[in-house]
Motif scaffolding. Structure first.
Motif, PDB file in Angstrom:
ATOM      1  N   GLY A   1      -3.178  -8.304  -4.656  1.00  0.00           N
ATOM      2  CA  GLY A   1      -1.804  -8.680  -4.975  1.00  0.00           C
ATOM      3  C   GLY A   1      -0.806  -8.189  -3.938  1.00  0.00           C
ATOM      4  N   GLU A   2      -1.250  -7.259  -3.116  1.00  0.00           N
ATOM      5  CA  GLU A   2      -0.363  -6.776  -2.045  1.00  0.00           C
ATOM      6  C   GLU A   2      -0.353  -7.733  -0.845  1.00  0.00           C
ATOM      7  N   TYR A   3      -1.270  -8.715  -0.865  1.00  0.00           N
ATOM      8  CA  TYR A   3      -1.416  -9.584   0.301  1.00  0.00           C
ATOM      9  C   TYR A   3      -0.080 -10.197   0.713  1.00  0.00           C
ATOM     10  N   ASN A   4       0.612 -10.791  -0.234  1.00  0.00           N
ATOM     11  CA  ASN A   4       1.843 -11.503   0.088  1.00  0.00           C
ATOM     12  C   ASN A   4       3.065 -10.958  -0.633  1.00  0.00           C
ATOM     13  N   GLY A   5       2.875 -10.571  -1.902  1.00  0.00           N
ATOM     14  CA  GLY A   5       4.020 -10.335  -2.761  1.00  0.00           C
ATOM     15  C   GLY A   5       4.984  -9.284  -2.255  1.00  0.00           C
ATOM     16  N   LYS A   6       4.467  -8.212  -1.712  1.00  0.00           N
ATOM     17  CA  LYS A   6       5.369  -7.099  -1.413  1.00  0.00           C
ATOM     18  C   LYS A   6       6.192  -7.326  -0.153  1.00  0.00           C
ATOM     19  N   PHE A   7       5.967  -8.460   0.487  1.00  0.00           N
ATOM     20  CA  PHE A   7       6.772  -8.778   1.680  1.00  0.00           C
ATOM     21  C   PHE A   7       7.890  -9.759   1.396  1.00  0.00           C
ATOM     22  N   MET A   8       8.079 -10.112   0.121  1.00  0.00           N
ATOM     23  CA  MET A   8       9.061 -11.147  -0.210  1.00  0.00           C
ATOM     24  C   MET A   8      10.475 -10.591  -0.276  1.00  0.00           C
ATOM     25  N   LEU A   9      10.886  -9.989   0.810  1.00  0.00           N
ATOM     26  CA  LEU A   9      12.219  -9.408   0.896  1.00  0.00           C
ATOM     27  C   LEU A   9      12.489  -9.159   2.372  1.00  0.00           C
ATOM     28  N   ASN A  10      13.667  -9.491   2.805  1.00  0.00           N
ATOM     29  CA  ASN A  10      14.133  -9.180   4.160  1.00  0.00           C
ATOM     30  C   ASN A  10      13.513 -10.059   5.246  1.00  0.00           C
ATOM     31  N   GLN A  11      12.565 -10.902   4.891  1.00  0.00           N
ATOM     32  CA  GLN A  11      11.953 -11.752   5.900  1.00  0.00           C
ATOM     33  C   GLN A  11      12.369 -13.202   5.657  1.00  0.00           C
ATOM     34  N   MET A  12      12.187 -14.025   6.686  1.00  0.00           N
ATOM     35  CA  MET A  12      12.639 -15.405   6.603  1.00  0.00           C
ATOM     36  C   MET A  12      11.451 -16.334   6.859  1.00  0.00           C
ATOM     37  N   VAL A  13      11.525 -17.502   6.284  1.00  0.00           N
ATOM     38  CA  VAL A  13      10.387 -18.422   6.319  1.00  0.00           C
ATOM     39  C   VAL A  13      10.349 -19.228   7.615  1.00  0.00           C
ATOM     40  N   LEU A  14       9.151 -19.355   8.177  1.00  0.00           N
ATOM     41  CA  LEU A  14       8.895 -20.285   9.276  1.00  0.00           C
ATOM     42  C   LEU A  14       7.846 -21.282   8.806  1.00  0.00           C
ATOM     43  N   ARG A  15       7.904 -22.475   9.351  1.00  0.00           N
ATOM     44  CA  ARG A  15       7.012 -23.533   8.904  1.00  0.00           C
ATOM     45  C   ARG A  15       6.353 -24.251  10.077  1.00  0.00           C
TER      46      ARG A  15
END
Lengths: 424, 424, 424, 424
Positions: free
Chosen positions: A374-388
């Protein structure tokens, strides 16, 4: 062995092998470099991706499995607090041991054990194992991209300007920039994860891409190709890096603190611009997409043009009907190039990751999985911006319309570029 | 070839070879480590010492000499501003190229050219060449010591605790600590440099050791051996690291900022003390000299004992009649050991450098030589403190009574220890 | 009351009053400024000097004395660990309470209690009380100098360029610079402290000035006046701040990090130099001594001239026969000025503190006093360098030939200047 | 004068006066404090809010207006690059001049000139003037809140624990926490700005609140009151600050770097919790809303409870039918209190700003206004997170359902609290 298992096994061999193939032509010394805390030595990537399989598959599921080396749990854990403490990230370059040779032996041993596990027919945990295996492969592909961007950053600090890839880069003329209009309205975004029992390497998505959810988009228009170097040079020469009015407050602070004057890796010599690339030190091709810009620079460029960047929902809406193909990783090319296509929504996939103006947040209904994964993605959902959209360093097959990459707004060492948008 | 020339040539081969011998048993990866800005990769030391001969002998004196690689001038210049700009010191670990193999080739090429130059009979510049050659050899010996201390620091950061030297360390009982008294009075200190025309490896001294000059010493007493680990453990256990009264103001600040609790490399496990050494992770030998203490710790220990450290003049006065011999570098031992001698002024030379309470300042009449070589010592005569006597990492033949080593008061990664003194 | 007591009481009133007089013309807001961690608000100086008397005299010696405010022990302790913990130095500007008014009341209360204590005839502790009282007065005088230098630094950060003293500065022509020669040889330096029972404000010396001890000086010559601004401008315009060859290694690092281009407070406007002074923003007077230079700059200037600075023993030897008089603090002048004298060893005392090339170390035989007062000087005898002679901010009567001031080599906010010397 | 003008003039007097009223009971010294770079001295707030009117109204619109002091443009510009350079923010505490008295005179002069301008009937620019005037008043109200939070932070650093407000705080029992469910679906969010010609203080909104736009909300539930101290203490005592699993990656890094153990201003003494407040140092009231938590702490608390925070659209949807009333600024209370209401959506407005999990981004269609005033909000729409609902420091009349406040995720010195939400 069922068909799925055979496919997974085949991809496993292929992807694991690709990581090592990326190191061909490099010296042992090159594999140990760490240019800043955000980057890791290639040797560390080789070990960490192996640690992932050992930790999340072999240790919990392989009977009688003996850890390859008890200390590796600490050395090669990246950020999984639930697994235990981690060797300090900025010091990864200090790990001369295990040597490259020893890391390759570690890889071989884990590969063998994983394959042995796959042979066990229909274990009750097979669906969980398969899920983790496919996750591990996608994880390794993410690190394959990082291996190239980290290597590039590191080699760029060497005045000898080492060349990683001696192939010549293709060039072609730059087409004009036009905008395609979209009505927007109600739409569905994101992708649910498939049932682990039915997972294949091709049907995988990360948890952060879901759940699929409803959204509403106002009408908008999107540029048919990324901003190219020629256009970005106009911004540079118009004094863009000296004019606070185009910049967000934190962006302007970064310009001054970091003394940014042009994209990362660029140098001006007289009237010309050159860049350090994985293919050597080359004159900047005006027709190729600009890359190695931070979000701050992308936003400033857009503001200077009176435009904006895409929101991630807009980008996905546009891309959802487009086949995820383009200038992704190829043996002969690790640098964005100009496009040969004459029309259409060009270079959505590949060449450069496209900064969006969307913060990396959980989608409605998102909940991280329990436990360490669960640490793979969830804990980074703050302060970062999405690239596609992936880049020239993204392994083919690893990108799709719903894929969400994320970095901090000041980050520049990824192959990150700009696609313009506007309100209608 | 005259006798001097033969001697120099022989020492040249021997000393150059010794640098490479120090790397035996290490992996390529080990040679590239840089644990902090103050240390350099062993590979860099190998290249820089070669650069020194190329820059100061081959380029000015060897006819038709073509620089081995124009870029090396920038990469391997340590701090000679008169030669040109320098690659940033904290980034030396980023130089994966030239590789170790390439650096060894560079060494071989320069060695050959230097020896060819020595063959030219009685060139008018021969005395200057010889002077620089002997300086270059002494310079390389200094780097040999740094190679070991830098390596130790770097390996210590690896939780795998790599062992550099598998030989077993000798131990023996600790003798008591007694003080010898000295009358002092008028005395002469320092050493003038010999005429370059007559220089031999054995008669060399650095410019900072001179000129020989008069001084006056009040009566004093000096301990007959360095403080040992057992004594230092008493200080640790008496709360020495928690009691500001023993510390200089800047020292106490360092204790708090750096959270020092014992010497560098030590760990406490239960009631016992262990230390990372070049021979592995070992229990601390109470009878061996304490090492890897900063001057701050040395001064605090002395204050706690109601004593002081030597002034450098006192140390030299005591040492001037003692043969410069002791536990210097030996193949089987790179760690200070207890002494077998029963009496006398023990371990003045070797084992540990002894911090003095003297600032590293120019002697009366000192003037640095003109040109780049004047930067060798002169510009460091501020903010650093003198250490005397050499250590277990000092090459035999490289130490003498007048030799002045210098480091910052907070530095701990050298083999630095404590000899107590007092006023009479 | 005996004569000594009367003298001490009279000086006590005078010196305590002078601290407050220095604040005349300032606003409450000015008294609260702290421009960097090294400086303190004037209000804090007023309180701390009072705390000194309360802590070291009233609390131990005044019967039934009730602390004025228990919390002040923590707030106004500067660095006496033996007394207790200290409010963090960089935050002193955060102490809006006690207000200026409250601090003045604290001063009045302590003054009254101290005077009452002086009235008690022949207490057995009177000699210790007197000693501490005279120490406290000298301590307060040191803070009087700091009040002016701290204030200057703080006001200089205000673009409104507040003027502290509206008096006009005297100017006169610059005399040439000549050198006087001294034979040196055996000499006695330093000063023993007088018996506390016999102390008078006039016979006081700090413990760091002693013990008087023997030394030996090689022949030398000393400039007959400090370097003046005109001479220093030549150095600036000769590119002195861009030429590493004149600088010590740490000095050159400071030049680059701090981007020094001229002395602190200077500005160049076209061809002219201006400086912020306590008398306003004025054109630099070429004939006046250069001030607000670090030791790094002083050493670089001397190197550029092919000369050196004095050692502290040399300075003291020269000054020992000179009456300690000169441009010390006067109501109308808080800036160094050019000298009217035609000959002789000019401006040894006053105008600017003169950096020496001597590290601030204990003299042979020095031992700090036991207890908290032993922290007054001893724990700073490392990393700092000696300045001699007092400045235009030094209270008259506070300077003498043996007086040792000390600051870090990079410090520039004191009235620090340069006197050249050379070997003979 | 028309009715609008009269209303504006009346509010102008009232709001301008309120800023000064907030300083009552404080000493001059208190008005000059700056505890960290993010805070400003109260004196600076008083001057800056005045500068706003002078710069954006008097200078462009008042005929023959002479700037009050040319230097103030530089000193009191906060961040408007289009106006010119700014005095460095971290040094604002160094501006002892202008004094408090001088700043009050500046305020009076500008107030007079603004009112004179309002008297001019129907100038063609009146609608722009009014718009800016109302903007300036809302701007000043924002600074009124900052004056209190900055003051609180500064006073908290003083061990004397100064009391700003001697009124006693009300307490009452804590009600249970229940969740209200909302269907969501299509909705309209945000608010368009009214025509400047028709603006009144009551109809104003900031540009960042618009344009009004369509959105889609999935079903959700929201807590009927903020998390209270009692609930937060449970988190503290359950080891919440020592358990990385509840924290975002950057949040956990902050916990370790900043050594957070509980909310800002709290102290544990034995089993009890105390907090520094504007009413003194008080025991924490379990029934009152927790405040002075960062977003990191709010998110960690929510994760520990298996819940989440509101998205800003959800919050606004809930609040849109609720009258913007609650525990906003009152003379007797500058600390959040427990609520007396028995049911309903309690304390949406006032007491504490409620962190949302929404990044502060531009709404679809948002474009900052041209010129310097376009810098008011637009350039901060990155890296910050939205808070909603106002606090006990927010002036009454200044809050509404669409109001978007924004701070960095690590900020704790605002009255920031937590309202829980969950998916349905």
């Amino acid at each position: 062995m069922d068909e799925h298992a055979a496919l997974i096994r085949s991809r496993f061999c292929e992807i694991r092998q690709h990581s090592e193939a990326l190191c061909e032509g490099l010296d042992v010394e090159d594999l140990c470099l760490q240019g800043m805390a955000d980057t890791s030595p290639l040797k560390w990537h080789l070990a960490h991706t192996t640690w992932f399989f050992e930790t999340f598959i072999l240790k919990p599921f392989a009977r009688h499995y003996q850890p390859y080396n008890e200390r590796f749990e600490y050395l090669f854990n990246s950020y999984y607090n639930a697994v235990g403490r981690q060797y300090p990230r900025p010091l990864r370059h200090m790990l001369s041991r295990p040597t490259v040779t020893e890391v390759l032996a570690y890889r071989a041993a884990v590969d063998e054990a994983v394959q042995a596990l796959l042979d066990v027919p229909s274990a009750p945990e097979q669906s969980e194992i398969r899920h983790r295996l496919v996750l591990g492969l996608n994880h390794e592909q993410q690190h394959q991209e990082l291996m190239l961007t980290d290597l590039k950053y590191c080699l760029s600090l060497n005045p000898l300007q080492p060349v990683y890839n001696h192939a010549e880069l293709p060039t072609s003329g730059a087409g004009g920039l036009t905008f395609s209009e979209f009505e927007g309205g109600d739409c569905e975004l994101g992708m649910n994860q498939v049932d682990p029992a039915r997972i294949t390497p091709g049907s995988f998505s990360f948890d952060n891409e879901g759940p699929r959810h409803r959204s509403w988009l106002a009408p908008f228009a999107v540029a048919d190709r990324p901003v190219n170097n020629g256009e970005f040079i106009e911004f540079v020469e118009a004094g863009g890096y000296r004019s606070p009015q185009w910049w967000h407050s934190d962006g302007w602070a970064a310009v001054q603190t970091e003394q940014w004057q042009m994209p990362l890796y660029w140098q001006r010599e007289g009237q010309r611009y050159y860049a350090f690339t994985l293919h050597g030190y080359l004159e900047v091709d005006p027709a190729a997409p600009v890359c190695h810009v931070s979000l701050y620079e992308a936003l400033a460029f857009a503001a200077w043009r009176g435009l904006r960047l895409c929101r991630e929902g807009e980008w996905e809406h546009v891309a959802s009907g487009v086949k995820p193909d383009g200038n992704l990783w190829r043996r002969n090319c690790q640098h964005p190039t100009s496009d040969r296509a004459e029309s259409g929504m060009r270079q959505l996939y590949g060449d450069v990751w496209e900064w969006t103006q969307s913060a990396y947040s959980p989608y409605p209904g998102y909940r991280p999985q329990a436990g360490a994964l669960g640490e793979y993605n969830g804990k980074f959902m703050l302060n970062q911006m999405v690239l596609r959209g992936g880049s020239v360093a993204t392994p083919p097959g690893h990108i799709r319309a719903t894929y969400r990459n994320f970095f901090y707004p000041a980050d520049r060492w990824q192959f990150s570029g700009i696609r313009l948008a506007q309100d209608l």
